[in-house]
Design a protein around this motif. Structure first.
Motif, PDB file in Angstrom:
ATOM      1  N   GLY A  91      -8.402   2.452   9.488  1.00 36.33           N
ATOM      2  CA  GLY A  91      -7.103   2.414   8.804  1.00 36.33           C
ATOM      3  C   GLY A  91      -6.112   3.370   9.440  1.00 36.33           C
ATOM      4  N   TRP A  92      -6.568   4.587   9.699  1.00 37.86           N
ATOM      5  CA  TRP A  92      -5.725   5.611  10.346  1.00 37.86           C
ATOM      6  C   TRP A  92      -5.215   5.087  11.675  1.00 37.86           C
ATOM      7  CZ3 TRP A  92      -4.999  11.164   9.495  1.00 37.86           C
ATOM      8  CH2 TRP A  92      -4.434  11.827  10.591  1.00 37.86           C
ATOM      9  N   LYS A  93      -6.153   4.587  12.497  1.00 34.86           N
ATOM     10  CA  LYS A  93      -5.791   4.202  13.859  1.00 34.86           C
ATOM     11  C   LYS A  93      -4.869   2.983  13.881  1.00 34.86           C
ATOM     12  CE  LYS A  93      -7.888   4.102  18.406  1.00 34.86           C
ATOM     13  NZ  LYS A  93      -9.114   4.326  19.174  1.00 34.86           N
ATOM     14  N   SER A  94      -5.063   2.060  12.931  1.00 30.23           N
ATOM     15  CA  SER A  94      -4.184   0.876  12.863  1.00 30.23           C
ATOM     16  C   SER A  94      -2.730   1.301  12.675  1.00 30.23           C
ATOM     17  CB  SER A  94      -4.572  -0.026  11.693  1.00 30.23           C
ATOM     18  OG  SER A  94      -5.912  -0.398  11.773  1.00 30.23           O
ATOM     19  N   ALA A  95      -2.523   2.303  11.825  1.00 24.95           N
ATOM     20  CA  ALA A  95      -1.155   2.793  11.612  1.00 24.95           C
ATOM     21  C   ALA A  95      -0.706   3.632  12.809  1.00 24.95           C
ATOM     22  CB  ALA A  95      -1.090   3.611  10.323  1.00 24.95           C
TER      23      ALA A  95
ATOM     24  N   ARG B  10     -11.171   2.178   1.289  1.00 30.84           N
ATOM     25  CA  ARG B  10     -11.305   3.299   2.232  1.00 30.84           C
ATOM     26  C   ARG B  10     -10.410   3.079   3.458  1.00 30.84           C
ATOM     27  NH1 ARG B  10     -17.456   4.198   3.455  1.00 30.84           N
ATOM     28  NH2 ARG B  10     -16.537   5.815   4.761  1.00 30.84           N
ATOM     29  N   PHE B  11     -10.317   1.842   3.912  1.00 32.03           N
ATOM     30  CA  PHE B  11      -9.416   1.494   5.021  1.00 32.03           C
ATOM     31  C   PHE B  11      -7.969   1.863   4.656  1.00 32.03           C
ATOM     32  CE2 PHE B  11      -6.325  -1.627   6.517  1.00 32.03           C
ATOM     33  CZ  PHE B  11      -6.459  -1.546   7.892  1.00 32.03           C
ATOM     34  N   ILE B  12      -7.550   1.443   3.447  1.00 27.49           N
ATOM     35  CA  ILE B  12      -6.182   1.735   2.993  1.00 27.49           C
ATOM     36  C   ILE B  12      -5.977   3.248   2.871  1.00 27.49           C
ATOM     37  CG2 ILE B  12      -4.537   1.486   1.054  1.00 27.49           C
ATOM     38  CD1 ILE B  12      -4.835  -1.124   2.565  1.00 27.49           C
ATOM     39  N   GLU B  13      -7.013   3.977   2.442  1.00 28.32           N
ATOM     40  CA  GLU B  13      -6.926   5.436   2.317  1.00 28.32           C
ATOM     41  C   GLU B  13      -6.621   6.079   3.680  1.00 28.32           C
ATOM     42  OE1 GLU B  13      -6.596   7.385  -0.125  1.00 28.32           O
ATOM     43  OE2 GLU B  13      -6.737   9.232   1.060  1.00 28.32           O
ATOM     44  N   GLY B  14      -7.333   5.639   4.732  1.00 26.60           N
ATOM     45  CA  GLY B  14      -7.074   6.176   6.072  1.00 26.60           C
ATOM     46  C   GLY B  14      -5.672   5.810   6.557  1.00 26.60           C
ATOM     47  N   TYR B  15      -5.259   4.584   6.263  1.00 28.19           N
ATOM     48  CA  TYR B  15      -3.911   4.113   6.630  1.00 28.19           C
ATOM     49  C   TYR B  15      -2.856   4.982   5.947  1.00 28.19           C
ATOM     50  CZ  TYR B  15      -0.275   0.559   7.555  1.00 28.19           C
ATOM     51  OH  TYR B  15       0.838  -0.111   7.985  1.00 28.19           O
ATOM     52  N   LYS B  16      -3.151   5.306   4.678  1.00 24.94           N
ATOM     53  CA  LYS B  16      -2.213   6.121   3.894  1.00 24.94           C
ATOM     54  C   LYS B  16      -2.185   7.572   4.389  1.00 24.94           C
ATOM     55  CE  LYS B  16      -1.598   7.673  -0.838  1.00 24.94           C
ATOM     56  NZ  LYS B  16      -0.191   8.055  -0.693  1.00 24.94           N
TER      57      LYS B  16
ATOM     58  N   VAL C 145       6.006   7.629   6.000  1.00 25.27           N
ATOM     59  CA  VAL C 145       6.439   6.240   6.202  1.00 25.27           C
ATOM     60  C   VAL C 145       5.834   5.373   5.108  1.00 25.27           C
ATOM     61  CG1 VAL C 145       6.802   4.483   7.956  1.00 25.27           C
ATOM     62  CG2 VAL C 145       5.868   6.687   8.611  1.00 25.27           C
ATOM     63  N   PRO C 146       6.670   4.662   4.341  1.00 13.22           N
ATOM     64  CA  PRO C 146       6.129   3.797   3.296  1.00 13.22           C
ATOM     65  C   PRO C 146       5.560   2.494   3.851  1.00 13.22           C
ATOM     66  CG  PRO C 146       8.514   3.605   3.375  1.00 13.22           C
ATOM     67  CD  PRO C 146       8.139   4.665   4.385  1.00 13.22           C
ATOM     68  N   LEU C 147       4.583   1.946   3.138  1.00 11.21           N
ATOM     69  CA  LEU C 147       4.091   0.592   3.409  1.00 11.21           C
ATOM     70  C   LEU C 147       4.931  -0.336   2.539  1.00 11.21           C
ATOM     71  CD1 LEU C 147       2.039  -1.481   4.481  1.00 11.21           C
ATOM     72  CD2 LEU C 147       0.492  -0.790   2.652  1.00 11.21           C
ATOM     73  N   ALA C 148       5.703  -1.219   3.167  1.00 14.61           N
ATOM     74  CA  ALA C 148       6.704  -1.989   2.420  1.00 14.61           C
ATOM     75  C   ALA C 148       6.343  -3.464   2.262  1.00 14.61           C
ATOM     76  CB  ALA C 148       8.076  -1.846   3.089  1.00 14.61           C
TER      77      ALA C 148
END
Ligand code: ADP
Ligand code: MG
Length: 313
Positions: free
Chosen positions: A64-68, A102-108, A116-119
């Motif tokens: 998630g982190w790396k995708s962002a 957990r993926f979304i948590e890393g992205y966040k 940066v917001p997820l819109a």
């Protein structure tokens, strides 16, 4: 996933705050106010399981982190400020809601660092692997984007940070190396790159900075994009490539070639830029070579044998 698409989207929505005036998740389109005098910059990347990441190696948070991060790095590479991200996922039956949470948590975690917001985005099921598409909108003063085509003969070639750590981290993962503190640092640099957003904006507002891009495939490969777009050549001194203390120690211990990892390894997400030699800049960077009139990339330094393949276009 046992929860439906709508519950999944509700949970994502609850985790992200939107800035005043922006409409995000929940309507047909996101609505983002524009200001005059600014250009909107847009970048998108598709990450496919088995091609760009392996579920068994990386944690969901890391993916998630790396995708962002890799997308924000493209915004940094133009000198822009990230405004909003969009996340589309095709989720196979084998991936459950706790993995996605957990993926979304890393992205966040990464998104929050840069506020940066997820819109918005899209969510579907997948009959193949997991696919992740991230789109980022950014902005910068009109007409000021730092393009790859702006390098000039005589420019210094510079990089931020250290090179080769991510490639060394990947090598350690693939070889199952023992987890020393240094090794853990390198592995973390591979899974959790930090896009150089602040540095990109500093470079945008510094006069004398010409071409700018981020290093995703290794400087040996990425520099060629600047050379081709600008119609120039370059000489790089391998001895000047910035090697971190962690990579130096690990390379000495393991017999790895740190300079080869720095030149040819990918996914550092540092910034590569060219500048007028007289320009002084308000950030840390290393000069690794210079832009020449004669096309082609020449490696010089104590050991260039391994990089010779890169002299040909
Ligand atoms: P539509 O049918 O109009 O495409 P969706 O049901 O696909 O609407 O999406 C509803 C809302 O949820 C939209 O605002 C969309 O941007 C958002 N959304 C859907 N999937 C995601 C996701 N993975 N991440 C963030 N927002 C999402
Ligand atoms: Mg949709």
């Amino acid at each position: 996933m046992n929860i439906g698409e709508f519950e999944f989207i509700e949970r994502i929505k609850a985790g992200f705050n939107l800035p005043e005036g922006m409409t995000g998740i929940g309507d047909d389109c996101a609505v983002i106010p524009q200001a005059s005098g600014l250009d909107t910059i847009v970048t998108t990347d598709l990450l496919v399981e088995g091609v760009h990441f392996l579920m068994e190696d990386a944690s969901p948070e890391d993916i998630g982190w790396k995708s962002a991060a890799v997308n924000l790095s493209d915004i940094a590479a133009m000198g822009g400020k990230p405004v909003a991200t969009f996340l589309s996922v095709a989720i196979p039956g084998s991936v459950d809601e706790s993995w996605m949470a957990r993926f979304i948590e890393g992205y966040k975690q990464l998104s929050d660092i840069f506020k940066v917001p997820l819109a918005g985005g899209d969510t579907t099921s997948s009959k193949g692997g997991l696919s992740i598409c991230v789109t980022v909108l950014g902005q910068l003063p009109s007409g000021k984007a730092k393009l790859r085509s702006s390098a000039v003969a005589g420019d210094q070639i510079c990089v931020t940070g250290f090179l080769g750590d991510s490639a060394a981290g990947l090598k350690a993962i693939l070889e199952g190396s023992e987890k020393t503190t240094d090794m853990e640092t390198l592995v973390r640099r591979h899974y959790r790159p930090l896009p150089r957003i602040a540095e990109g904006q500093m470079l945008l507002s510094s006069s004398g900075v010409h071409a700018l891009m981020d290093i995703s495939d290794g400087i040996a490969s990425d520099l060629k994009h600047i050379l081709e777009a600008s119609g120039v050549g370059a000489v790089i001194d391998t001895d000047s490539l910035p090697i971190s203390p962690e990579l130096s120690r690990v390379a000495a211990e393991k017999g790895w070639d740190a300079y080869r990892l720095a030149a040819c390894g990918g996914e550092d997400y540092e910034l590569l830029f060219t500048k007028d030699p007289a320009a002084s800049l308000p950030l840390d960077y290393t000069v690794v070579g210079k832009i020449t009139k004669i096309p082609g990339l020449i490696w010089k330094g104590s050991d260039t044998t391994d990089y010779k393949g890169f002299t040909h276009f």
